[in-house]
Design an enzyme around this catalytic site. Sequence first.
Site, PDB file in Angstrom:
ATOM      1  N   VAL A 224       9.757  -8.370 -14.837  1.00  0.00           N
ATOM      2  CA  VAL A 224       8.736  -7.495 -15.603  1.00  0.00           C
ATOM      3  C   VAL A 224       7.895  -6.831 -14.728  1.00  0.00           C
ATOM      4  O   VAL A 224       7.720  -5.667 -14.944  1.00  0.00           O
ATOM      5  CB  VAL A 224       8.012  -8.395 -16.535  1.00  0.00           C
ATOM      6  CG1 VAL A 224       6.933  -7.792 -17.341  1.00  0.00           C
ATOM      7  CG2 VAL A 224       8.994  -9.239 -17.503  1.00  0.00           C
ATOM      8  N   HIS A 225       7.441  -7.578 -13.734  1.00  0.00           N
ATOM      9  CA  HIS A 225       6.396  -6.717 -12.754  1.00  0.00           C
ATOM     10  C   HIS A 225       7.019  -5.915 -11.914  1.00  0.00           C
ATOM     11  O   HIS A 225       6.338  -4.873 -11.602  1.00  0.00           O
ATOM     12  CB  HIS A 225       5.856  -8.103 -12.176  1.00  0.00           C
ATOM     13  CG  HIS A 225       4.564  -7.772 -11.033  1.00  0.00           C
ATOM     14  ND1 HIS A 225       3.532  -7.057 -11.779  1.00  0.00           N
ATOM     15  CD2 HIS A 225       4.184  -7.831  -9.614  1.00  0.00           C
ATOM     16  CE1 HIS A 225       2.512  -6.846 -10.702  1.00  0.00           C
ATOM     17  NE2 HIS A 225       3.205  -7.275  -9.843  1.00  0.00           N
ATOM     18  N   ALA A 226       8.415  -6.022 -11.587  1.00  0.00           N
ATOM     19  CA  ALA A 226       8.996  -4.918 -10.734  1.00  0.00           C
ATOM     20  C   ALA A 226       9.211  -3.769 -11.414  1.00  0.00           C
ATOM     21  O   ALA A 226       8.954  -2.653 -11.115  1.00  0.00           O
ATOM     22  CB  ALA A 226      10.366  -5.508 -10.472  1.00  0.00           C
TER      23      ALA A 226
END
Lengths: 107, 107, 107
Positions: free
Chosen positions: A80-82
Site C-alpha cells: 500500500v505504501h509503495a
Amino acid sequence: MGKIQPEELQGVAFQIILESGDGRGMIHQAFTLMREAKFAEADAKLEMAKDTIIKAHGTHADLLQKYASGINFDIDILMVHAQDHLMTTLMLKEIAIEMLHLYKKVG
Amino acid sequence: MGKIQPEELQGVAFQIILESGDGRGMIHQAFTLMREAKFAEADAKLEMAKDTIIKAHGTHADLLQKYASGINFDIDILMVHAQDHLMTTLMLKEIAIEMLHLYKKVG
Amino acid sequence: MGKIQPEELQGVAFQIILESGDGRGMIHQAFTLMREAKFAEADAKLEMAKDTIIKAHGTHADLLQKYASGINFDIDILMVHAQDHLMTTLMLKEIAIEMLHLYKKVG
C-alpha cells in the site's frame, strides 16, 4: 493460477519505493532550479524524473497485469505504501510541470 | 453481515478509477486554460471537475459506509489503486484552485 | 510474533487520519495567508503543519516497524484510506512550500 509469495511482493514494493523516491528527488532538484530561474535545467531534470517514474510505473503495471491474469497475492502495508509513493510522485511531477510554466511566466 | 465478493469490488474500483480519471482530465484542461490566461473558463472547468470528483468520492464513501456497518471484503491491489486515484485527484484539484489564484495574481 | 487485531488497527488508522487532517487544515490556512500576501504568517503556519504531519508520520512509521518485525495484521479499507490521507498531505505540504516561494517572488 499461482500465487506471489509475501517475500517476492516485498521485493516489488521496495523497488517501486526506490524508483519513485529517485524520481521524487529529481523533482525537488527541479524545484530548486526553478527558484534559481534555471528553467532549461529544471526542464531537463523533470525529463529525467519522468523517465525514472516510468520505471516505477512499469514495475507497478506488471503487478497489476499479474493480478488481472488471475495470479493471487495478499496486499500488505508495504505494498500500500509503495503504491502511495508512486501515485503521489506522479502527481508531484504533474504539478512541477505546471509550476515551471508559472515560473517562466513571472521570469 | 454479508460479504462483498471480489468481482463486485472490482466493479466499484473501476468506477472510482473512471470517475477520478474524468475529474483529473478536466483539471488538466483547466491548467491548459490557466496557461492561456482564460481564467473564467479555467474556473468553470474546475467546477466541472469538482462535480465529477464528488461522484468518485461518493462511490468510495458508500464502500467505507459498508465497511463501517460490518460488511466484510478483502482489499486487493485494484482497490488500493482506485483509492490512490481518488485521493491524488482530490489533492490535484485543491492545488489547481491555488494555482489559479496565483495565475490571476500575475495576470 | 503476535497479531494486531482489527479494532486496534482501526484506532491507529483513525489517529493517522485525524493527525493528517489537522496538518491539511493548517496547510489550507497557509494558502489563505499566501493569497493575502502574509508570507511570514504563512511560513509559521506551514511550520505548524510540518510538526503535526510528523506526528501522523510517526504513527504510520510505528506500524511499518511492527510489520518489519514480523507482527502480522490484515489491511482493510480504512487503513488504506489513512495512508492515502498521510501521503497526500505530505505531498500537499511540499507543494505549499514551493508555492510560497513563488508567491514571494511575485510579491
